[in-house]
Write a protein that holds these residues in place. Structure first.
Motif, PDB file in Angstrom:
ATOM      1  N   GLN A  55       0.836  -1.199   0.000  1.00 46.81           N
ATOM      2  CA  GLN A  55       0.000   0.000   0.000  1.00 46.81           C
ATOM      3  C   GLN A  55       0.873   1.251   0.000  1.00 46.81           C
ATOM      4  O   GLN A  55       0.619   2.207  -0.743  1.00 46.81           O
ATOM      5  CB  GLN A  55      -0.916  -0.013   1.218  1.00 46.81           C
ATOM      6  CG  GLN A  55      -1.919  -1.155   1.209  1.00 46.81           C
ATOM      7  CD  GLN A  55      -2.581  -1.380   2.558  1.00 46.81           C
ATOM      8  OE1 GLN A  55      -2.116  -0.897   3.580  1.00 46.81           O
ATOM      9  NE2 GLN A  55      -3.665  -2.145   2.556  1.00 46.81           N
ATOM     10  N   LYS A 101      -1.788  -1.857 -10.116  1.00 46.50           N
ATOM     11  CA  LYS A 101      -2.247  -3.248 -10.204  1.00 46.50           C
ATOM     12  C   LYS A 101      -1.968  -3.913  -8.878  1.00 46.50           C
ATOM     13  O   LYS A 101      -0.812  -4.109  -8.502  1.00 46.50           O
ATOM     14  CB  LYS A 101      -1.507  -3.964 -11.339  1.00 46.50           C
ATOM     15  CG  LYS A 101      -1.981  -5.390 -11.580  1.00 46.50           C
ATOM     16  CD  LYS A 101      -1.254  -5.999 -12.765  1.00 46.50           C
ATOM     17  CE  LYS A 101      -1.727  -7.430 -13.018  1.00 46.50           C
ATOM     18  NZ  LYS A 101      -1.027  -8.040 -14.164  1.00 46.50           N
ATOM     19  N   ALA A 103      -3.244  -7.025  -5.954  1.00 46.73           N
ATOM     20  CA  ALA A 103      -3.939  -8.304  -5.791  1.00 46.73           C
ATOM     21  C   ALA A 103      -5.187  -8.150  -4.925  1.00 46.73           C
ATOM     22  O   ALA A 103      -5.315  -7.211  -4.138  1.00 46.73           O
ATOM     23  CB  ALA A 103      -2.996  -9.317  -5.153  1.00 46.73           C
ATOM     24  N   THR A 104      -6.091  -9.102  -5.062  1.00 47.31           N
ATOM     25  CA  THR A 104      -7.281  -9.139  -4.208  1.00 47.31           C
ATOM     26  C   THR A 104      -6.853  -9.248  -2.749  1.00 47.31           C
ATOM     27  O   THR A 104      -5.994 -10.066  -2.401  1.00 47.31           O
ATOM     28  CB  THR A 104      -8.153 -10.351  -4.579  1.00 47.31           C
ATOM     29  OG1 THR A 104      -8.537 -10.233  -5.941  1.00 47.31           O
ATOM     30  CG2 THR A 104      -9.382 -10.430  -3.694  1.00 47.31           C
ATOM     31  N   GLY A 105      -7.434  -8.408  -1.904  1.00 49.02           N
ATOM     32  CA  GLY A 105      -7.134  -8.450  -0.476  1.00 49.02           C
ATOM     33  C   GLY A 105      -5.899  -7.674  -0.066  1.00 49.02           C
ATOM     34  O   GLY A 105      -5.521  -7.682   1.108  1.00 49.02           O
ATOM     35  N   SER A 106      -5.263  -6.993  -1.020  1.00 44.84           N
ATOM     36  CA  SER A 106      -4.045  -6.249  -0.686  1.00 44.84           C
ATOM     37  C   SER A 106      -4.320  -4.836  -0.188  1.00 44.84           C
ATOM     38  O   SER A 106      -3.399  -4.138   0.214  1.00 44.84           O
ATOM     39  CB  SER A 106      -3.100  -6.208  -1.896  1.00 44.84           C
ATOM     40  OG  SER A 106      -3.729  -5.569  -2.986  1.00 44.84           O
ATOM     41  N   LYS A 108      -6.734  -2.276  -1.729  1.00 43.14           N
ATOM     42  CA  LYS A 108      -6.922  -1.230  -2.742  1.00 43.14           C
ATOM     43  C   LYS A 108      -7.763  -0.073  -2.217  1.00 43.14           C
ATOM     44  O   LYS A 108      -7.518   1.090  -2.556  1.00 43.14           O
ATOM     45  CB  LYS A 108      -7.568  -1.827  -3.996  1.00 43.14           C
ATOM     46  CG  LYS A 108      -6.678  -2.801  -4.741  1.00 43.14           C
ATOM     47  CD  LYS A 108      -7.324  -3.320  -6.017  1.00 43.14           C
ATOM     48  CE  LYS A 108      -8.463  -4.266  -5.758  1.00 43.14           C
ATOM     49  NZ  LYS A 108      -8.011  -5.552  -5.173  1.00 43.14           N
ATOM     50  N   THR A 109      -8.747  -0.383  -1.384  1.00 45.63           N
ATOM     51  CA  THR A 109      -9.618   0.679  -0.870  1.00 45.63           C
ATOM     52  C   THR A 109      -8.847   1.612   0.048  1.00 45.63           C
ATOM     53  O   THR A 109      -9.062   2.831   0.029  1.00 45.63           O
ATOM     54  CB  THR A 109     -10.824   0.070  -0.120  1.00 45.63           C
ATOM     55  OG1 THR A 109     -11.470  -0.869  -0.971  1.00 45.63           O
ATOM     56  CG2 THR A 109     -11.809   1.146   0.282  1.00 45.63           C
ATOM     57  N   VAL A 144     -18.841  -5.041  -5.469  1.00 45.83           N
ATOM     58  CA  VAL A 144     -17.745  -4.147  -5.085  1.00 45.83           C
ATOM     59  C   VAL A 144     -18.282  -2.799  -4.629  1.00 45.83           C
ATOM     60  O   VAL A 144     -17.776  -2.203  -3.673  1.00 45.83           O
ATOM     61  CB  VAL A 144     -16.747  -3.979  -6.257  1.00 45.83           C
ATOM     62  CG1 VAL A 144     -15.672  -2.963  -5.913  1.00 45.83           C
ATOM     63  CG2 VAL A 144     -16.119  -5.321  -6.615  1.00 45.83           C
ATOM     64  N   ARG A 147     -19.297  -3.043  -1.061  1.00 52.07           N
ATOM     65  CA  ARG A 147     -18.120  -3.051  -0.169  1.00 52.07           C
ATOM     66  C   ARG A 147     -17.562  -1.644  -0.005  1.00 52.07           C
ATOM     67  O   ARG A 147     -17.183  -1.229   1.095  1.00 52.07           O
ATOM     68  CB  ARG A 147     -17.048  -3.975  -0.740  1.00 52.07           C
ATOM     69  CG  ARG A 147     -17.405  -5.446  -0.647  1.00 52.07           C
ATOM     70  CD  ARG A 147     -16.301  -6.296  -1.255  1.00 52.07           C
ATOM     71  NE  ARG A 147     -16.683  -7.698  -1.314  1.00 52.07           N
ATOM     72  CZ  ARG A 147     -16.110  -8.589  -2.110  1.00 52.07           C
ATOM     73  NH1 ARG A 147     -15.130  -8.206  -2.919  1.00 52.07           N
ATOM     74  NH2 ARG A 147     -16.488  -9.843  -2.102  1.00 52.07           N
ATOM     75  N   ASN A 201     -21.378   2.579  -9.917  1.00 51.64           N
ATOM     76  CA  ASN A 201     -20.847   1.421 -10.622  1.00 51.64           C
ATOM     77  C   ASN A 201     -21.155   1.558 -12.114  1.00 51.64           C
ATOM     78  O   ASN A 201     -21.923   2.427 -12.516  1.00 51.64           O
ATOM     79  CB  ASN A 201     -21.418   0.115 -10.071  1.00 51.64           C
ATOM     80  CG  ASN A 201     -22.885  -0.022 -10.379  1.00 51.64           C
ATOM     81  OD1 ASN A 201     -23.679   0.815  -9.991  1.00 51.64           O
ATOM     82  ND2 ASN A 201     -23.275  -1.087 -11.080  1.00 51.64           N
TER      83      ASN A 201
END
Length: 202
Positions: A55, A101, A103-106, A108-109, A144, A147, A201
């Motif tokens: 992050q 770019k 990964a999922t769960g890294s 991003k939000t 998404v 979330r 969205n």
């Protein structure tokens, strides 16, 4: 093809203490990544909070490209191509496009919240800033979006995480000056000239 070269530059820049960045950017980077943050748990105890390195690197990279390298369009960004296989004809837009770019769960939000705050304060505090205090966040689908709504509703993510520095940090009233209104899909509230997040969205 651009990533490896940029990562090395950002690594060196971090170790040198962020030379060439704006005063606002340096103040925020020091607050986010070099200041100890204690967050309250459900039982009232305190635990140390620290952003993940991925992050941190993502946020630092965008700020380095903008502040230090002043990459404002595709031609500026293509200077970092190490492959020789990317050309300006592949991209029709003239505006800067910084792509992260992750990964999922890294997280991003969390990165998104930091970059929104950075853009907001940069535009507010830096006289020549080309950034914005209005934001459009587009989710790829309803799941998404829901979330994101959980994190952004009531601007929780900005206050629950140590996104906003304390008033007085580096001589600024960060929390008082952070005035944003959240608009979710068709629920558009009173819009001002600046200080809006539109969350929707595709």
């Amino acid at each position: 093809p651009l990533v490896a070269k940029i990562r090395q530059h950002v690594f060196d820049w971090r170790n040198q203490g962020y030379p060439g960045a704006s005063a606002t950017s340096v103040a925020l980077l020091r607050w986010w990544f070099e200041t100890e943050h204690l967050l309250e748990n459900a039982d009232g105890s305190l635990s140390s909070f620290q952003y993940y390195f991925a992050q941190r690197e993502a946020v630092e990279t965008v700020i380095w490209l903008h502040d230090v390298k002043q990459a404002r369009d595709k031609f500026d960004l293509l200077r970092f191509d190490a492959s020789g296989s990317v050309s300006s004809g592949m991209f029709s837009e003239d505006w800067p496009r910084y792509v992260l770019k992750m990964a999922t769960g890294s997280g991003k939000t969390k990165v998104l919240s930091l970059l929104i705050a950075w853009s907001f304060f940069h535009k507010l505090y830096e006289a020549d800033s080309t950034l914005s205090r209005n934001f459009l966040v587009i989710a790829p689908n309803i799941i998404v979006l829901d979330r994101l709504r959980t994190d952004f509703d009531g601007l929780k993510i900005f206050f629950n995480d140590p996104v906003l520095p304390d008033n007085g940090h580096e001589g600024r009233n960060w929390r008082d000056d952070f005035q944003l209104t959240l608009h979710i899909q068709d629920d558009v509230r009173i819009t001002r000239e600046v200080g809006n997040i539109f969350l929707t969205n595709i």
